[in-house]
Design an enzyme around this catalytic site. Structure first.
Site, short mmCIF file in Angstrom:
data_model
loop_
_atom_site.label_atom_id
_atom_site.label_comp_id
_atom_site.label_asym_id
_atom_site.label_seq_id
_atom_site.Cartn_x
_atom_site.Cartn_y
_atom_site.Cartn_z
N HIS A 1 0.87 -1.19 0.00
CA HIS A 1 0.00 0.00 0.00
C HIS A 1 0.90 1.23 0.00
CE1 HIS A 1 -2.82 3.02 1.60
NE2 HIS A 1 -3.80 2.19 1.31
N ASP B 1 -12.67 2.50 -0.63
CA ASP B 1 -11.83 2.81 0.52
C ASP B 1 -12.68 3.62 1.50
OD1 ASP B 1 -9.55 2.70 2.02
OD2 ASP B 1 -8.29 3.84 0.67
N HIS B 2 -12.08 4.49 2.23
CA HIS B 2 -12.82 5.22 3.26
C HIS B 2 -14.09 5.85 2.70
CE1 HIS B 2 -8.49 6.03 4.77
NE2 HIS B 2 -8.84 4.76 4.87
N CYS C 1 -3.78 2.62 -4.17
CA CYS C 1 -4.73 3.37 -3.33
C CYS C 1 -4.88 4.75 -3.93
CB CYS C 1 -4.23 3.44 -1.89
SG CYS C 1 -5.36 4.37 -0.82
N HIS D 1 -7.63 0.27 -3.87
CA HIS D 1 -8.46 1.02 -2.91
C HIS D 1 -8.98 2.22 -3.67
CE1 HIS D 1 -6.32 -0.34 1.09
NE2 HIS D 1 -6.92 -1.33 0.45
N TYR E 1 -14.99 3.95 8.00
CA TYR E 1 -15.36 2.56 7.73
C TYR E 1 -16.80 2.24 8.14
CZ TYR E 1 -10.68 1.54 6.18
OH TYR E 1 -9.52 1.52 5.45
C1 DNO Z 1 -6.49 2.96 6.03
C2 DNO Z 1 -5.88 1.90 5.24
C3 DNO Z 1 -4.49 1.59 5.74
C4 DNO Z 1 -4.04 0.31 5.12
C5 DNO Z 1 -2.63 -0.04 5.44
C6 DNO Z 1 -2.21 -1.21 4.59
O1 DNO Z 1 -7.64 3.04 6.09
O2 DNO Z 1 -5.89 2.17 3.89
O3 DNO Z 1 -4.48 1.47 7.13
O4 DNO Z 1 -4.84 -0.73 5.58
O5 DNO Z 1 -1.79 1.02 5.22
O6 DNO Z 1 -1.16 -1.82 5.20
MN MN Z 2 -5.97 2.81 1.09
#
Ligand code: DNO
Ligand code: MN
Length: 351
Positions: free
Chosen positions: A200, A313-314, A238, A267, A327
């Site tokens: 990531h 993602d978020h 991401c 992501h 989340y």
């Molecule tokens: C946050 C995530 C990160 C991700 C880590 C992967 O929401 O995108 O915490 O899980 O960086 O190792």
């Molecule tokens: Mn991410």
């Protein structure tokens, strides 16, 4: 693409039953959360996650994350033991059917934000990063009040100061060396078990508090992929982590790395980049809501044969939902549906 969704286990307010009702949902993205970083995950815990996931009609194929112990990133003597444990985790996860493992190589701090509940004009809340606020925090000052949200709560303040100080004597090149050492040990194991490793990017994709950060831009991703030039050594693209720097052309990177077969996990999220490097705000997934052209990013993936896992993602917190910032269920489900819509259109237009 295989649509997936992050689930924090039985403690998560968002249930597997909720998640399975999102149209097109394929896989759960989860982890064993009760084992200290660096230790081996029990077969029982892994089997329990698999059972829960499959009973909910979903696939157990993606882990986020198997965290990397700081001693590996720091290149300390204990790293060999932690790397051996890491390889053991890869093997155990592969035995349970895992195909993709997401991890990161950020020193000390994983994702960093200055506020988790910034109120947007429509009344929803989201995660934001304002550089001005970060500049006011000095983790090494004796009177410093280390309170940025999202940080690993397992460190006491003293431990945190100590580990940050250890990185102070380290350069970016040292971190590259330690990453290479890690990959040279781990990727052959992953390859032999058929697991794709997906790093990531650093979030945000620049150095914070003088700590080295290297998984930040196209040039560095190129270098990363060459460290061990094996398809099992891949990335989690991401969009928000890369896209919070206006210098990163996320569309170009999506197309290029998908064509190389090196994107195993995506992501997908949108961010509004503030002018003059003042930071960014997380926004709804829709292109019009932020700085990223989500359609163009997905098209670049699609055009270049992307067939890996993707998750919204978020999300923002909307409709009164409370719980783990970024989340919740609702906005991530809207994101999933948006991704489905774009992908269906791309499939049909290209037919
Ligand atoms: C946050 C995530 C990160 C991700 C880590 C992967 O929401 O995108 O915490 O899980 O960086 O190792
Ligand atoms: Mn991410």
């Amino acid at each position: 693409m295989k649509l997936s969704f992050r689930w924090y286990g039985k403690e998560d307010k968002v249930t597997l039953e909720n998640i399975r009702q999102i149209p097109g949902m394929h896989s759960i993205v989860t982890a064993v959360y009760d084992v200290p970083v660096g230790e081996v995950w029990s077969r029982e815990s892994i089997a329990e996650l698999k059972k829960q996931t499959e009973e909910a009609g979903l696939h157990f194929e993606v882990i986020e994350s198997v965290p990397v112990h700081e001693d590996i990133k720091l290149g300390k003597p204990a790293r060999d033991r932690y790397i051996a444990n890491y390889c053991e985790n890869i093997k155990r996860l592969a035995e349970a059917g895992i195909k993709c493992i997401c991890y990161n190589f950020m020193p000390v701090f994983d994702w960093t934000r200055t506020q988790l509940d910034h109120v947007l004009p429509d009344g929803s809340t989201s995660l934001v990063y304002y550089q001005e606020q970060v500049d006011q925090v000095n983790p090494l000052a004796s009177d410093s009040d280390l309170t940025l949200p999202g940080w690993d709560a397992s460190y006491t303040r003293e431990e945190l100061k100590q580990v940050v100080a250890e990185y102070n004597s380290m350069s970016e090149e040292d971190l590259w060396d330690n990453l290479k050492y890690f990959l040279e040990a781990v990727i052959p194991t992953a390859a032999s078990c058929g697991v794709n490793m997906a790093i990531h990017e650093d979030d945000p994709c620049w150095s914070i508090f003088g700590l080295p950060r290297i998984i930040t831009c196209e040039e560095n991703l190129d270098r990363f992929l060459k460290l061990v030039d094996d398809p099992h050594n891949g990335i989690t693209l991401c969009t928000g982590s890369l896209g919070c720097s206006a210098e990163n052309d996320v569309v170009k990177m999506a197309g290029k790395y998908a064509a190389m077969g090196r994107i195993h996990f995506v992501h997908a999220r949108n961010v509004a980049v503030l002018e003059d490097n003042r930071g960014f705000e997380e926004r709804a997934h829709l292109s019009a809501c932020g700085s990223l052209d989500m359609f163009a990013i997905l098209k670049a993936l699609h055009d270049n044969g992307f067939d890996g896992y993707i998750r919204p993602d978020h999300g923002r917190m909307i409709w009164g939902e409370t719980g783990r910032a970024g989340y919740g269920l609702y906005d991530r489900a809207l994101g999933a549906t948006y991704l489905n819509g774009i992908w269906e259109a791309l499939d049909k237009i290209n037919r």
